[in-house]
Design a protein around this motif. Structure first.
Motif, short mmCIF file in Angstrom:
data_model
loop_
_atom_site.label_atom_id
_atom_site.label_comp_id
_atom_site.label_asym_id
_atom_site.label_seq_id
_atom_site.Cartn_x
_atom_site.Cartn_y
_atom_site.Cartn_z
N GLU A 158 0.82 -1.21 0.00
CA GLU A 158 0.00 0.00 0.00
C GLU A 158 0.85 1.26 0.00
N ARG A 159 0.59 2.13 -0.95
CA ARG A 159 1.32 3.41 -0.99
C ARG A 159 1.05 4.23 0.26
N GLU A 160 -0.18 4.18 0.76
CA GLU A 160 -0.52 4.97 1.93
C GLU A 160 0.28 4.50 3.16
N ALA A 161 0.44 3.18 3.29
CA ALA A 161 1.23 2.65 4.41
C ALA A 161 2.68 3.11 4.28
N LEU A 162 3.17 3.18 3.05
CA LEU A 162 4.54 3.65 2.83
C LEU A 162 4.66 5.12 3.20
N ARG A 163 3.65 5.90 2.84
CA ARG A 163 3.66 7.33 3.21
C ARG A 163 3.74 7.49 4.73
N ARG A 164 2.91 6.72 5.46
CA ARG A 164 2.90 6.81 6.93
C ARG A 164 4.26 6.40 7.50
N PHE A 165 4.86 5.37 6.90
CA PHE A 165 6.18 4.89 7.34
C PHE A 165 7.22 6.00 7.17
N CYS A 166 7.15 6.70 6.02
CA CYS A 166 8.08 7.80 5.75
C CYS A 166 7.86 8.95 6.75
N ALA A 167 6.59 9.21 7.07
CA ALA A 167 6.31 10.29 8.02
C ALA A 167 6.94 9.99 9.38
N GLU A 168 7.00 8.71 9.72
CA GLU A 168 7.55 8.32 11.02
C GLU A 168 9.07 8.21 11.01
N GLY A 170 11.26 9.02 8.12
CA GLY A 170 12.03 9.82 7.18
C GLY A 170 12.25 9.08 5.88
N ALA A 171 13.37 9.38 5.23
CA ALA A 171 13.65 8.81 3.90
C ALA A 171 13.76 7.29 3.97
N VAL A 172 13.46 6.64 2.84
CA VAL A 172 13.47 5.17 2.81
C VAL A 172 14.28 4.65 1.62
N ILE A 173 14.61 3.39 1.74
CA ILE A 173 15.20 2.65 0.61
C ILE A 173 14.28 1.45 0.34
N THR A 174 14.41 0.88 -0.85
CA THR A 174 13.76 -0.40 -1.13
C THR A 174 14.81 -1.37 -1.62
N LYS A 175 14.61 -2.63 -1.29
CA LYS A 175 15.52 -3.68 -1.76
C LYS A 175 14.74 -4.99 -1.79
N PRO A 199 10.32 11.48 -2.22
CA PRO A 199 8.87 11.72 -2.16
C PRO A 199 8.22 11.65 -3.53
N ALA A 200 8.87 12.20 -4.56
CA ALA A 200 8.27 12.20 -5.90
C ALA A 200 8.12 10.77 -6.41
N GLU A 201 9.11 9.95 -6.15
CA GLU A 201 9.04 8.56 -6.62
C GLU A 201 7.94 7.79 -5.88
N ILE A 202 7.77 8.09 -4.61
CA ILE A 202 6.71 7.41 -3.84
C ILE A 202 5.34 7.87 -4.35
N GLU A 203 5.20 9.16 -4.62
CA GLU A 203 3.91 9.66 -5.12
C GLU A 203 3.58 9.08 -6.48
N ALA A 204 4.61 8.74 -7.24
CA ALA A 204 4.37 8.19 -8.59
C ALA A 204 3.97 6.72 -8.56
N LEU A 205 4.07 6.08 -7.41
CA LEU A 205 3.69 4.67 -7.32
C LEU A 205 2.17 4.53 -7.39
N PRO A 206 1.68 3.40 -7.88
CA PRO A 206 0.23 3.16 -7.81
C PRO A 206 -0.20 2.97 -6.35
N GLU A 207 -1.48 3.08 -6.11
CA GLU A 207 -1.97 2.93 -4.73
C GLU A 207 -1.62 1.55 -4.17
N ARG A 208 -1.65 0.55 -5.03
CA ARG A 208 -1.35 -0.82 -4.59
C ARG A 208 -0.30 -1.41 -5.53
N PHE A 209 0.65 -2.11 -4.93
CA PHE A 209 1.72 -2.74 -5.74
C PHE A 209 2.03 -4.10 -5.13
N ALA A 210 2.95 -4.83 -5.75
CA ALA A 210 3.32 -6.15 -5.24
C ALA A 210 4.04 -5.99 -3.90
N PRO A 211 3.97 -7.00 -3.02
CA PRO A 211 4.65 -6.89 -1.72
C PRO A 211 6.11 -6.47 -1.90
#
Lengths: 338, 70
Positions: A158-168, A170-175, A199-211
């Protein structure tokens, strides 16, 4: 004789350990996963309770019955059937059939490998295939339980869950949740490195993506690559932070201007905790990745039971290949005792 | 056009493939597939045939041979 289970390509460490075993007066025989995948003649006969395991390469039969200890280094990079078209004239509707064929051949190959491994269960081993594929997330939990600092981690769709994670955090990585991979498409290889997300890359994600796995991005002072061998840690500091190319992942090597790497001594308290972790994971070897944050925190990232060790051994002059050979010879010696 | 095709693997995925790919697939790092030999492995020929190579495809090893018996 030491039986070495390895792979034929991208594995110079095996060659160096073999040289050390011989220099120290031992003998070794090497069986590669790809020998089982068609590079050797194989005969496995089960008659009653008797088992005959025969591998013949270039007219020479491997003296497996003389093995007194086993080193599981690696096994297969890829299986033969994974790289070829199995259907002579595939039609548009044959994707599923092709997938089923590949999946079945993979299971067949795994079962055969498992049986070969099990036929040496009576011998002492250094590393074991059962413990070679760790789950990154499970290991993070275990490390945290040992009191080792780990990055805040999120797996979500969920993009929204990722947004909340970033708010708590800060910046994130994916691997990847599992293994780093390189997808080779002709002249271009596509690498799955650790990647920072803005932030721009996160906003560009669809609302739902693969785990997908996300972690807080920790501003590091330097990285640590530690090779663990039989109760001892051999550590190297990697000053990757000052080079934009290697800042997020030192494996994006700058070959023109390589990172500075120096031997490093772990704090005793961290070493004790890592030792408990390795014992908990029942590992005798492993390449451990940590980073030291700018605030001084030592943060554990992951451990690879069959990770590369040459870069630590050569650059820090640790002679780890010799130490592995010595350990294998001790295991062989202990295995001979009644 | 080929450069574009090769440079963005995610763009080459089908709509279903994009749905199934983790987020990291959107940020793959393209790099020329290296044909550079990383390290020559000079061992006895019965044990090592070839060299280690960045293309992941070069065979390097063979198993026990007569020299190891001496």
């Amino acid at each position: 004789m030491i039986l070495i289970l390895s792979q034929s390509s991208l594995e110079p460490t095996t060659e160096e350990v073999m040289d050390w075993v011989e220099a120290l007066g031992g003998r070794c025989v090497r069986l590669n996963g790809d020998d089982v995948e068609g590079r050797s003649e194989i005969r496995i006969e089960i008659a009653g309770g008797r088992l005959a395991l025969r591998f013949e390469s270039s007219g020479v039969e491997l003296p497996l019955e003389e093995a007194g200890a086993v080193w599981f280094r690696r096994w297969l990079y890829e299986r033969r059937h994974e790289t070829v078209d199995l259907l002579a004239d595939p039609g548009a509707d044959d994707h599923t059939l092709h997938h089923q064929l590949r999946r079945h051949l993979t299971l067949e190959s795994r079962r055969l490998s498992d049986f070969i491994f099990s036929s040496f269960e009576h011998l002492p081993w250094l590393s074991h295939p059962r413990r070679s594929n760790l789950n990154k997330l499970a290991v993070l939990r275990r490390a945290a339980r040992e009191g080792i600092a780990t990055p805040a981690t999120l797996v979500t769709t969920e993009r929204e869950a990722l947004r909340r994670f970033c708010a708590e955090h800060g910046a994130v990585i994916t691997k990847p949740i599992g293994e780093v991979e390189a997808f080779i498409a002709g002249e271009v290889s596509h690498f799955l490195f650790t990647t920072p997300l803005g932030p721009a890359e996160i906003e560009a994600l669809p609302e739902r993506f693969a785990p997908s796995l996300f972690q807080e991005r920790i501003e590091k002072a330097y990285e640590l690559r530690v090779f663990y061998l039989d109760g001892e840690f051999h550590a190297m500091a990697i000053f990757s932070q000052n080079d934009p190319q290697t800042r997020a992942d030192f494996r994006q090597y700058n070959r023109e201007r390589p990172n500075r790497n120096v031997p490093y001594r772990l704090r005793p308290e961290l070493a004790e905790r890592l030792l408990r972790l390795m014992e908990d994971l029942e590992l005798e070897t492993g390449s451990i990745d940590l980073l030291v944050a700018r605030d001084g925190r030592e943060v554990f990232l992951e451990v690879n039971p069959v990770g590369q060790l040459g870069m630590v051994s050569h650059q820090c002059n640790y002679q780890l290949e010799r130490e592995i050979a010595r350990l294998l010879l001790r295991k062989e010696d202990h295995g001979r005792r009644p | 056009m080929d450069d574009d095709r090769n440079g963005d693997l995610f763009a080459r995925l089908s709509p279903e493939g994009r749905l199934l790919a983790p987020v990291g697939y959107r940020f793959l790092h393209p790099r020329a597939t290296r044909a550079t030999v990383l390290r020559l492995v000079e061992c006895r020929p019965h044990r090592t045939v070839g060299y280690v190579c960045g293309s992941f495809r070069k065979p390097i090893s063979r198993c026990l041979g007569p020299d190891d018996e001496t």
